[in-house]
Design a protein around this motif. Structure first.
Motif, PDB file in Angstrom:
ATOM      1  N   ALA A 128     -46.922  48.320  28.462  1.00  0.00           N
ATOM      2  CA  ALA A 128     -48.115  48.800  29.154  1.00  0.00           C
ATOM      3  C   ALA A 128     -49.373  48.334  28.434  1.00  0.00           C
ATOM      4  O   ALA A 128     -49.442  48.360  27.199  1.00  0.00           O
ATOM      5  CB  ALA A 128     -48.096  50.327  29.241  1.00  0.00           C
ATOM      6  N   PHE A 129     -50.365  47.913  29.213  1.00  0.00           N
ATOM      7  CA  PHE A 129     -51.688  47.542  28.696  1.00  0.00           C
ATOM      8  C   PHE A 129     -52.681  48.431  29.424  1.00  0.00           C
ATOM      9  O   PHE A 129     -53.185  48.089  30.490  1.00  0.00           O
ATOM     10  CB  PHE A 129     -51.982  46.067  28.959  1.00  0.00           C
TER      11      PHE A 129
ATOM     12  N   PRO B 241     -59.774  39.541  38.044  1.00  0.00           N
ATOM     13  CA  PRO B 241     -60.829  39.298  37.051  1.00  0.00           C
ATOM     14  C   PRO B 241     -60.321  39.479  35.632  1.00  0.00           C
ATOM     15  O   PRO B 241     -59.450  40.308  35.355  1.00  0.00           O
ATOM     16  CB  PRO B 241     -61.888  40.344  37.412  1.00  0.00           C
ATOM     17  N   ASP B 242     -60.905  38.727  34.727  1.00  0.00           N
ATOM     18  CA  ASP B 242     -60.388  38.595  33.364  1.00  0.00           C
ATOM     19  C   ASP B 242     -60.925  39.707  32.463  1.00  0.00           C
ATOM     20  O   ASP B 242     -61.748  39.465  31.593  1.00  0.00           O
ATOM     21  CB  ASP B 242     -60.791  37.226  32.814  1.00  0.00           C
ATOM     22  N   GLY B 243     -60.427  40.957  32.637  1.00  0.00           N
ATOM     23  CA  GLY B 243     -60.809  42.058  31.772  1.00  0.00           C
ATOM     24  C   GLY B 243     -59.934  42.141  30.539  1.00  0.00           C
ATOM     25  O   GLY B 243     -59.012  41.352  30.347  1.00  0.00           O
ATOM     26  N   GLY B 244     -60.226  43.142  29.679  1.00  0.00           N
ATOM     27  CA  GLY B 244     -59.506  43.252  28.422  1.00  0.00           C
ATOM     28  C   GLY B 244     -58.020  43.490  28.591  1.00  0.00           C
ATOM     29  O   GLY B 244     -57.189  42.848  27.933  1.00  0.00           O
ATOM     30  N   GLU B 245     -57.626  44.425  29.482  1.00  0.00           N
ATOM     31  CA  GLU B 245     -56.214  44.711  29.708  1.00  0.00           C
ATOM     32  C   GLU B 245     -55.498  43.468  30.217  1.00  0.00           C
ATOM     33  O   GLU B 245     -54.426  43.090  29.715  1.00  0.00           O
ATOM     34  CB  GLU B 245     -56.053  45.839  30.736  1.00  0.00           C
ATOM     35  N   VAL B 246     -56.092  42.827  31.236  1.00  0.00           N
ATOM     36  CA  VAL B 246     -55.478  41.669  31.864  1.00  0.00           C
ATOM     37  C   VAL B 246     -55.364  40.506  30.882  1.00  0.00           C
ATOM     38  O   VAL B 246     -54.339  39.813  30.816  1.00  0.00           O
ATOM     39  CB  VAL B 246     -56.291  41.267  33.118  1.00  0.00           C
ATOM     40  N   ARG B 247     -56.409  40.286  30.082  1.00  0.00           N
ATOM     41  CA  ARG B 247     -56.388  39.168  29.142  1.00  0.00           C
ATOM     42  C   ARG B 247     -55.288  39.339  28.101  1.00  0.00           C
ATOM     43  O   ARG B 247     -54.555  38.393  27.783  1.00  0.00           O
ATOM     44  CB  ARG B 247     -57.737  39.068  28.457  1.00  0.00           C
TER      45      ARG B 247
ATOM     46  N   THR C 184     -62.408  46.457  24.895  1.00  0.00           N
ATOM     47  CA  THR C 184     -61.491  46.172  23.805  1.00  0.00           C
ATOM     48  C   THR C 184     -62.188  46.393  22.474  1.00  0.00           C
ATOM     49  O   THR C 184     -63.360  46.042  22.309  1.00  0.00           O
ATOM     50  CB  THR C 184     -61.003  44.711  23.906  1.00  0.00           C
ATOM     51  N   ASP C 185     -61.468  46.971  21.509  1.00  0.00           N
ATOM     52  CA  ASP C 185     -62.092  47.329  20.239  1.00  0.00           C
ATOM     53  C   ASP C 185     -62.777  46.133  19.581  1.00  0.00           C
ATOM     54  O   ASP C 185     -63.812  46.283  18.938  1.00  0.00           O
ATOM     55  CB  ASP C 185     -61.035  47.913  19.294  1.00  0.00           C
ATOM     56  N   ILE C 186     -62.175  44.970  19.684  1.00  0.00           N
ATOM     57  CA  ILE C 186     -62.839  43.746  19.244  1.00  0.00           C
ATOM     58  C   ILE C 186     -63.022  42.903  20.495  1.00  0.00           C
ATOM     59  O   ILE C 186     -62.095  42.205  20.919  1.00  0.00           O
ATOM     60  CB  ILE C 186     -62.017  42.990  18.181  1.00  0.00           C
ATOM     61  N   PRO C 187     -64.185  42.968  21.161  1.00  0.00           N
ATOM     62  CA  PRO C 187     -64.360  42.278  22.442  1.00  0.00           C
ATOM     63  C   PRO C 187     -64.039  40.799  22.344  1.00  0.00           C
ATOM     64  O   PRO C 187     -64.399  40.119  21.370  1.00  0.00           O
ATOM     65  CB  PRO C 187     -65.846  42.516  22.754  1.00  0.00           C
TER      66      PRO C 187
ATOM     67  N   ASP D  18     -52.011  36.951  27.695  1.00  0.00           N
ATOM     68  CA  ASP D  18     -51.741  36.274  26.425  1.00  0.00           C
ATOM     69  C   ASP D  18     -50.319  36.545  25.940  1.00  0.00           C
ATOM     70  O   ASP D  18     -49.652  35.654  25.408  1.00  0.00           O
ATOM     71  CB  ASP D  18     -52.750  36.718  25.367  1.00  0.00           C
ATOM     72  N   VAL D  19     -49.831  37.770  26.124  1.00  0.00           N
ATOM     73  CA  VAL D  19     -48.449  38.069  25.750  1.00  0.00           C
ATOM     74  C   VAL D  19     -47.486  37.258  26.615  1.00  0.00           C
ATOM     75  O   VAL D  19     -46.502  36.690  26.120  1.00  0.00           O
ATOM     76  CB  VAL D  19     -48.173  39.582  25.880  1.00  0.00           C
ATOM     77  N   LEU D  20     -47.763  37.192  27.906  1.00  0.00           N
ATOM     78  CA  LEU D  20     -46.903  36.410  28.799  1.00  0.00           C
ATOM     79  C   LEU D  20     -46.828  34.951  28.354  1.00  0.00           C
ATOM     80  O   LEU D  20     -45.757  34.345  28.328  1.00  0.00           O
ATOM     81  CB  LEU D  20     -47.426  36.520  30.231  1.00  0.00           C
TER      82      LEU D  20
END
Length: 364
Positions: A94-95, A21-27, A275-278, A31-33
């Motif tokens: 780490a995320f 699922p597309d949560g903040g850590e995963v997203r 995430t601080d800015i959702p 995006d970095v990848l």
């Protein structure tokens, strides 16, 4: 990178699979990848089934998971796999949110991650009390200036600020939708997460004469009975006097939902682990959908591109909503400001350049 230069290998350390699922850590990790094609990434993949298509780059490491959410078994597997792969890569990225178990993880960092350099992107802080017992994993990345100040005051030392990114082609600017206005709240069933405040604010806007449909797009947390929680929201909205509303569960197609709404209403009194800015806020702004937010310090980074009301002040928030729905010219101004903000501060080129520079610095 020169043709004869070896590509660096980086472990993306997340508490749940990257194709879950597309949560903040995963997203953020995904995006970095996608933003750094000259890096060989190692990432965690959901097995045996996937919630969504996996990334096509890098090396997946299987994590046994039924739904891809960060339950305790997934967290344990991620920590174990991270301990092994941290010795095989050049850098660990780490995320991880600062939550209940993070202080213990941070103190075990030398044992778990070895001597490799570490970048720690902090999507959110579940509770600022946890910061008192944390040791930095390495170079820390905050997603907002507000979070950076909190981390520095908690002795995190070297804290950089790299805001999240929004794909501008994936989230194009859209004209104002026609028809009956739709107001969207998208969030979790978290205490003080904003859904109750959104209902109360919608009631105030309705009393002020505004006519609209309120859509509550709710995402569950691991262990929550989302059906019961959704039904409780329906009862609350009906008892409060709302005449036109809908409570939805997880929304697969956020593009279609945001395209259909007129205003994003997001008035939390605390963000918890979000995430601080959702990302939903940035996606709405990129699409030309004005947002009304609470006046939490972390939202100050958005400046005049959004409307803000005192946290917990449903009357003021409802007045802003009624005013915005009745002022098409002001709606257009905010829509254009939101898109311009995302292009200037949350575009993919800026995101990629900052992380690429940080990787080069730590790997040199």
């Amino acid at each position: 990178m020169r043709p004869d230069e070896r590509r660096p290998r980086v472990l993306l350390l997340t508490s749940s699979p990257l194709d879950g699922p597309d949560g903040g850590e995963v997203r953020l990790a995904a995006d970095v990848l996608g933003a750094l094609p000259d890096v060989d990434f190692v990432w965690f993949s959901q097995w045996p089934s996937r919630r969504r298509p996996p990334p096509e780059r890098g090396r997946p490491v299987r994590v046994l998971s039924r739904d891809g959410l960060p339950h305790l078994p997934e967290r344990v597997q991620s920590a174990a796999a991270g301990t092994v792969w941290a010795r095989r890569v050049d850098l660990v990225h780490a995320f991880l949110n600062v939550g209940r178990v993070f202080p213990a993880f941070s103190w075990l960092r030398p044992l778990l991650l070895g001597g490799r350099p570490v970048v720690h992107t902090v999507p959110g802080v579940m509770d600022t009390r946890f910061l008192k017992h944390v040791r930095p994993l390495g170079t820390t990345v905050a997603v907002s200036e507000s979070m950076a100040r909190r981390l520095r005051s908690s002795n995190f030392g070297d804290v950089r600020v790299i805001p999240p990114m929004i794909g501008l082609e994936e989230w194009p600017y859209l004209p104002r939708p026609e028809g009956f206005p739709v107001v969207l709240f998208a969030g979790h069933h978290d205490p003080h997460g904003g859904v109750e405040a959104a209902i109360d604010s919608a009631v105030e806007a309705q009393r002020a004469g505004a006519r609209f449909r309120l859509v509550l797009a709710m995402r569950g947390r691991p262990g929550q009975d989302t059906a019961t929680l959704d039904e409780a929201l329906r009862e609350r909205a009906g008892a409060a006097g709302l005449t036109d509303f809908e409570v939805r569960g997880f929304v697969e197609d956020m593009h279609a939902l945001i395209a259909a709404v007129h205003v994003l209403l997001f008035p939390p009194t605390a963000l918890g682990g979000r995430t601080d800015i959702p990302l939903t806020v940035l996606q709405a702004l990129a699409s030309g959908r004005p947002a009304i937010l609470s006046d939490l310090p972390r939202f100050a980074d958005l400046g005049h591109a959004v409307l803000r009301a005192p946290a917990g002040d449903a009357r003021r928030t409802g007045q802003q909503l009624a005013w915005l729905l009745d002022q098409p010219r002001s709606w257009d101004v905010l829509a254009e400001r939101g898109r311009a903000l995302v292009e200037d501060h949350f575009g993919p080129e800026r995101f990629a350049a900052r992380y690429a520079a940080l990787y080069r610095e730590l790997l040199s």
